[in-house]
Design an enzyme around this catalytic site. Structure first.
Site, mmCIF file in Angstrom:
data_model
loop_
_atom_site.group_PDB
_atom_site.id
_atom_site.type_symbol
_atom_site.label_atom_id
_atom_site.label_comp_id
_atom_site.label_asym_id
_atom_site.label_seq_id
_atom_site.Cartn_x
_atom_site.Cartn_y
_atom_site.Cartn_z
ATOM 1 C CG LEU A 1 -2.400 -0.458 1.251
ATOM 2 C CD1 LEU A 1 -2.694 -0.172 2.381
ATOM 3 C CD2 LEU A 1 -3.200 -0.339 0.625
ATOM 4 C CG ASP A 2 1.136 3.878 -2.694
ATOM 5 O OD1 ASP A 2 1.054 3.072 -3.162
ATOM 6 O OD2 ASP A 2 -0.383 4.540 -4.239
ATOM 7 N N PRO A 3 2.708 4.538 1.344
ATOM 8 C CG PRO A 3 4.875 6.067 1.205
ATOM 9 C CD PRO A 3 3.747 5.014 0.203
ATOM 10 C CG MET A 4 -1.385 8.083 -0.335
ATOM 11 S SD MET A 4 -1.694 9.539 -1.557
ATOM 12 C CE MET A 4 -3.552 9.693 -0.926
ATOM 13 C CB ALA A 5 -2.589 4.114 0.914
#
Length: 307
Positions: free
Chosen positions: A40-44
């Site tokens: 998962l992306d860091p922002m997610a």
């Protein structure tokens, strides 16, 4: 004490990388044998599936499961990363944003639903010439990725609202997406903006399901008790595949790699479970016989084998 063995469903917090979560769980569980089933992306935020001990063998089968997301797409500007962390490439005129009617939005969403060819975001983890695409972009290299077939089985608009960003006008669109593995929701946001002539990028992303594992099954990292939270290998495999219930003799034979006779329907992959509830392995069942695809020794057996 046996090493931990099972599947862990974590609710990843924002700003954490998937590797950060793996490192934390390794410390909490006291084992290096921890892997994850898809980043998962860091922002997610949301569902991140981890495997511990022999159950890391299940991750291969979880990675390919379909996924569900809740996201917010901001229409009005594109960014270099197709999300809010990238550099803004300029705002569309306010009149163009106001021209997005419900019907135009629905038509653009429908065009991105079903079996589509999608060009992944240039900052994806896809490898190009042996390096991750995002790593090449960060050092200033130009990256062009080829379109690949993906399936967006559901793309639903939940809500829309205008947003003022400085002197610019945007339309924030809350969506729900169910898609195949390998689909980039950031790319959907980008392509929705292209279709509506405004540009678009992702401002929020939450993964709410991976295969049978929902966010309601997930646990936060804060005060995480790994032993109490682990899903047993047999339970995890049974959620993914039909169950092949074995007798004690069948469990022994299958565990030793023998083909066994069974009274069960055909299945490409079945969870072979011993009478004591232990996952013996994954098996292929054909015309009354089963063979092992992969064995799953318990954590104690694996420790002995590795000595």
């Amino acid at each position: 004490m046996s090493a931990p063995n099972g599947i862990l469903v974590v609710d990843k917090p924002g700003e954490w990388t998937s590797h950060d979560v793996v490192a934390r769980v390794r410390r909490l569980a006291g084992t290096r044998k921890v892997g994850h089933a898809g980043t998962l992306d860091p922002m997610a935020t949301g569902v991140l599936i981890l495997g511990l001990g022999p159950s890391t063998r299940l991750l291969t089968y979880i990675v390919g499961a379909d996924k569900e997301y809740l996201a917010t797409v901001r229409l009005g500007a594109s960014t270099t990363t197709d999300d809010a962390e990238g550099e803004n490439l300029g705002w569309a005129p306010a009149a163009r944003v106001r021209a997005i009617t419900p019907d135009r939005l629905a038509a653009a969403v429908a065009h991105l639903t079903g079996e589509i060819d999608q060009v992944p975001s240039s900052v994806s983890a896809i490898k190009v010439d042996g390096k991750r695409a995002y790593a090449k972009v960060r050092v200033g290299e130009q990256v062009e990725l080829k379109a690949r077939p993906v399936t967006v089985s559901e793309f639903e608009v939940l809500d829309t609202r205008e947003a003022s960003v400085g002197d610019a006008l945007a339309l924030d669109v809350d969506v729900r997406v169910v898609c195949s593995s390998g689909t980039y929701v950031r790319a959907l946001a980008r392509d929705l903006g292209v279709a509506l002539l405004t540009g678009g990028h992702l401002t929020a992303l939450r993964r709410t399901r991976v295969g049978p594992f929902a966010v309601t099954d997930a646990r936060p990292l804060e005060n995480l008790d790994v032993a109490q939270t682990l899903i047993a290998p047999a339970d995890a495999a049974s959620a993914l595949f039909p169950v092949l219930a074995l007798s004690a003799e069948q469990a022994t034979d299958l565990g030793h790699g023998k083909r066994i006779g069974v009274d069960a329907p055909d299945a490409d992959t079945a969870a072979a479970v011993a009478p004591d509830g232990r996952l013996v392995g994954l098996a292929a069942v054909r015309t009354g016989s089963a063979r092992t695809i992969v064995n799953f020794p318990d954590a104690g057996q694996q420790e002995q084998e590795s000595r």
